[in-house]
Design a protein around this motif. Structure first.
Motif, PDB file in Angstrom:
ATOM      1  N   LEU A  80       0.807  -1.220   0.000  1.00 49.97           N
ATOM      2  CA  LEU A  80       0.000   0.000   0.000  1.00 49.97           C
ATOM      3  C   LEU A  80       0.842   1.272   0.000  1.00 49.97           C
ATOM      4  CD1 LEU A  80      -2.820  -0.996   2.515  1.00 49.97           C
ATOM      5  CD2 LEU A  80      -2.941  -0.941   0.024  1.00 49.97           C
ATOM      6  N   PHE A  81       2.155   1.140   0.193  1.00 46.37           N
ATOM      7  CA  PHE A  81       3.021   2.311   0.201  1.00 46.37           C
ATOM      8  C   PHE A  81       3.622   2.600  -1.179  1.00 46.37           C
ATOM      9  CE2 PHE A  81       2.968   0.722   4.541  1.00 46.37           C
ATOM     10  CZ  PHE A  81       2.681   1.882   5.248  1.00 46.37           C
ATOM     11  N   ALA A  82       3.294   1.793  -2.170  1.00 45.86           N
ATOM     12  CA  ALA A  82       3.785   2.025  -3.530  1.00 45.86           C
ATOM     13  C   ALA A  82       3.118   3.255  -4.134  1.00 45.86           C
ATOM     14  CB  ALA A  82       3.521   0.809  -4.410  1.00 45.86           C
ATOM     15  N   ARG A  83       3.850   3.993  -4.964  1.00 44.20           N
ATOM     16  CA  ARG A  83       3.267   5.169  -5.626  1.00 44.20           C
ATOM     17  C   ARG A  83       2.279   4.759  -6.709  1.00 44.20           C
ATOM     18  NH1 ARG A  83       6.890   9.284  -8.275  1.00 44.20           N
ATOM     19  NH2 ARG A  83       5.027  10.573  -8.058  1.00 44.20           N
ATOM     20  N   SER A  84       2.559   3.643  -7.383  1.00 44.85           N
ATOM     21  CA  SER A  84       1.713   3.207  -8.484  1.00 44.85           C
ATOM     22  C   SER A  84       2.042   1.756  -8.810  1.00 44.85           C
ATOM     23  CB  SER A  84       1.949   4.084  -9.717  1.00 44.85           C
ATOM     24  OG  SER A  84       3.293   3.964 -10.155  1.00 44.85           O
ATOM     25  N   LEU A  85       1.166   1.129  -9.601  1.00 41.68           N
ATOM     26  CA  LEU A  85       1.410  -0.243 -10.037  1.00 41.68           C
ATOM     27  C   LEU A  85       2.371  -0.310 -11.212  1.00 41.68           C
ATOM     28  CD1 LEU A  85      -2.216  -1.686  -9.892  1.00 41.68           C
ATOM     29  CD2 LEU A  85      -0.386  -2.018  -8.230  1.00 41.68           C
ATOM     30  N   ILE A  86       2.412   0.754 -12.005  1.00 41.87           N
ATOM     31  CA  ILE A  86       3.193   0.765 -13.253  1.00 41.87           C
ATOM     32  C   ILE A  86       4.139   1.960 -13.219  1.00 41.87           C
ATOM     33  CG2 ILE A  86       3.044   0.858 -15.774  1.00 41.87           C
ATOM     34  CD1 ILE A  86       0.126  -0.155 -15.450  1.00 41.87           C
ATOM     35  N   ALA A 153       0.769  13.591 -17.998  1.00 42.72           N
ATOM     36  CA  ALA A 153      -0.162  13.934 -16.924  1.00 42.72           C
ATOM     37  C   ALA A 153      -1.584  13.538 -17.290  1.00 42.72           C
ATOM     38  CB  ALA A 153      -0.098  15.432 -16.629  1.00 42.72           C
ATOM     39  N   SER A 154      -1.969  13.788 -18.532  1.00 42.50           N
ATOM     40  CA  SER A 154      -3.322  13.507 -18.979  1.00 42.50           C
ATOM     41  C   SER A 154      -3.646  12.022 -18.925  1.00 42.50           C
ATOM     42  CB  SER A 154      -3.522  14.024 -20.412  1.00 42.50           C
ATOM     43  OG  SER A 154      -4.883  13.961 -20.780  1.00 42.50           O
ATOM     44  N   CYS A 155      -2.609  11.158 -19.015  1.00 44.45           N
ATOM     45  CA  CYS A 155      -2.793   9.705 -19.010  1.00 44.45           C
ATOM     46  C   CYS A 155      -2.588   9.064 -17.638  1.00 44.45           C
ATOM     47  CB  CYS A 155      -1.800   9.056 -19.975  1.00 44.45           C
ATOM     48  SG  CYS A 155      -2.046   9.442 -21.707  1.00 44.45           S
ATOM     49  N   ALA A 156      -2.085   9.828 -16.673  1.00 43.86           N
ATOM     50  CA  ALA A 156      -1.635   9.258 -15.403  1.00 43.86           C
ATOM     51  C   ALA A 156      -2.803   8.952 -14.471  1.00 43.86           C
ATOM     52  CB  ALA A 156      -0.638  10.205 -14.737  1.00 43.86           C
ATOM     53  N   LEU A 157      -3.525   7.895 -14.776  1.00 43.09           N
ATOM     54  CA  LEU A 157      -4.667   7.502 -13.952  1.00 43.09           C
ATOM     55  C   LEU A 157      -4.168   6.977 -12.604  1.00 43.09           C
ATOM     56  CD1 LEU A 157      -7.760   7.178 -13.947  1.00 43.09           C
ATOM     57  CD2 LEU A 157      -7.422   4.832 -14.730  1.00 43.09           C
ATOM     58  N   PRO A 158      -4.651   7.547 -11.499  1.00 42.14           N
ATOM     59  CA  PRO A 158      -4.204   7.113 -10.181  1.00 42.14           C
ATOM     60  C   PRO A 158      -4.359   5.606  -9.975  1.00 42.14           C
ATOM     61  CG  PRO A 158      -5.432   9.148  -9.997  1.00 42.14           C
ATOM     62  CD  PRO A 158      -5.560   8.703 -11.426  1.00 42.14           C
ATOM     63  N   LEU A 159      -3.464   5.046  -9.215  1.00 40.46           N
ATOM     64  CA  LEU A 159      -3.243   3.638  -8.939  1.00 40.46           C
ATOM     65  C   LEU A 159      -2.321   3.037  -9.989  1.00 40.46           C
ATOM     66  CD1 LEU A 159      -3.750   1.131  -7.147  1.00 40.46           C
ATOM     67  CD2 LEU A 159      -5.636   0.557  -8.676  1.00 40.46           C
ATOM     68  N   TYR A 160      -2.617   3.302 -11.279  1.00 37.12           N
ATOM     69  CA  TYR A 160      -1.800   2.710 -12.335  1.00 37.12           C
ATOM     70  C   TYR A 160      -0.484   3.467 -12.533  1.00 37.12           C
ATOM     71  CZ  TYR A 160      -6.067   0.178 -13.461  1.00 37.12           C
ATOM     72  OH  TYR A 160      -7.177  -0.613 -13.378  1.00 37.12           O
ATOM     73  N   PHE A 161      -0.552   4.791 -12.638  1.00 39.38           N
ATOM     74  CA  PHE A 161       0.636   5.597 -12.923  1.00 39.38           C
ATOM     75  C   PHE A 161       0.779   6.712 -11.890  1.00 39.38           C
ATOM     76  CE2 PHE A 161      -0.835   4.019 -17.070  1.00 39.38           C
ATOM     77  CZ  PHE A 161       0.314   3.345 -17.498  1.00 39.38           C
ATOM     78  N   PRO A 162       1.999   7.084 -11.528  1.00 33.70           N
ATOM     79  CA  PRO A 162       2.182   8.212 -10.604  1.00 33.70           C
ATOM     80  C   PRO A 162       1.842   9.522 -11.290  1.00 33.70           C
ATOM     81  CG  PRO A 162       4.312   7.442 -11.399  1.00 33.70           C
ATOM     82  CD  PRO A 162       3.287   6.469 -11.916  1.00 33.70           C
ATOM     83  N   PRO A 163       1.401  10.526 -10.543  1.00 34.20           N
ATOM     84  CA  PRO A 163       1.055  11.817 -11.162  1.00 34.20           C
ATOM     85  C   PRO A 163       2.293  12.570 -11.622  1.00 34.20           C
ATOM     86  CG  PRO A 163       0.939  11.970  -8.787  1.00 34.20           C
ATOM     87  CD  PRO A 163       1.186  10.525  -9.091  1.00 34.20           C
TER      88      PRO A 163
END
Length: 286
Positions: A80-86, A153-163
């Motif tokens: 749960l401490f990871a910034r993103s999955l990808i 930024a436009s593609c950085a969906l939270p959980l998948y990619f960091p902002p």
């Protein structure tokens, strides 16, 4: 005739936008402005840069899922401490591969890219208005972020990619506020004669792809995706409804070439999506 092309997010399904653009080209309706969200913004940027349709399609067909979304094994360790999955690097490489220009001013067609400020919730418009003296919109206009950063930024969906982090601010997927940025497009170009909106994003009309949902998808990831899908589907329905209910609104050609659930990373079906976009716009114009 002044034409504005509005492109939704939708991951791999956004390649339908390339086919849609080709149909407009063949109808002598090359857009005067493109407004895009997430992968719709990326495909829009490639086309706005002047890259021929065949080249956009060829570069896209060469992509694999690991090019776009390789799972980061460290995410399991961090939990749960990871910034993103990808990791962001993979998506950035993909954007750079598809978009040959690095600055908004190098584009042949004016482009506006959406993103969301995660702290304020504002819808951000990168790329400016492109009109004499600018013009106010309900959204916040940002001029200083470079093209490739804005697209990420436009593609950085939270959980998948960091902002994207710029000047202490965090920007993420524009689809959190406007997966189909109709209102932003209308405010940017109120004098346009025709708006063409291509929607391949989440919707309540979506069906599962052949073979059902992807195998081995973690339950928490799937639950997150379902929640995002519902949120984005509702906001898109409201945006289209507001346009249709508005008085003296410009002409809108709305097309829905692909309506599939859980196909965000279905890069093996890109050619099918390109053709669907072409046929849908061609039919709508006819």
């Amino acid at each position: 005739m002044k034409v504005v092309l509005v492109l939704s997010g939708g991951g791999a399904k956004a390649l339908a936008h390339a086919g849609a653009f080709r149909a407009l080209e063949l109808a002598d309706l090359v857009p005067d402005r493109i407004v895009g969200t997430s992968m719709g913004a990326v495909i829009g940027a490639a086309l706005a840069a002047g890259m021929p349709f065949d080249q956009v399609r060829a570069r896209s067909l060469g992509l694999s899922r690991t090019d776009v979304a390789p799972f980061d094994p460290l995410a399991l360790v961090k939990g749960l401490f990871a910034r993103s999955l990808i990791p962001a690097t993979a998506l950035r490489r993909t954007i750079k591969r598809l978009v040959p220009k690095t600055l908004f001013e190098y584009l042949k067609i004016p482009l506006t890219v959406t993103a969301t400020d995660l702290d304020t919730g504002e819808l951000m418009l990168f790329g400016g208005t492109g009109r004499e003296g600018g013009g106010e919109t309900e959204e916040t206009l940002e001029e200083e972020v470079e093209l490739l950063d804005a697209l990420y930024a436009s593609c950085a969906l939270p959980l998948y990619f960091p902002p994207l982090e710029v000047g202490g601010r965090r920007f993420a997927d524009g689809g959190l506020r406007a997966v189909l940025p109709l209102e932003a497009a209308r405010q940017l170009e109120p004098d346009a004669d025709l708006f063409v909106a291509v929607n391949v994003g989440p919707g309540f009309d979506e069906v599962l792809p052949p073979g059902g949902p992807p195998a081995r998808m973690p339950r928490i990831v799937r639950s997150h995706g379902e929640a995002i899908r519902i949120m984005m589907a509702e906001q898109t329905e409201q945006a289209v409804r507001r346009w249709k209910d508005g008085k003296q609104t410009p002409r809108l050609v709305y097309v829905r070439p692909v309506a599939e659930r859980e196909a965000t990373f279905a890069v093996d079906r890109i050619q099918e999506y390109v053709e669907a976009g072409y046929q849908a716009v061609r039919k709508a114009l006819a």
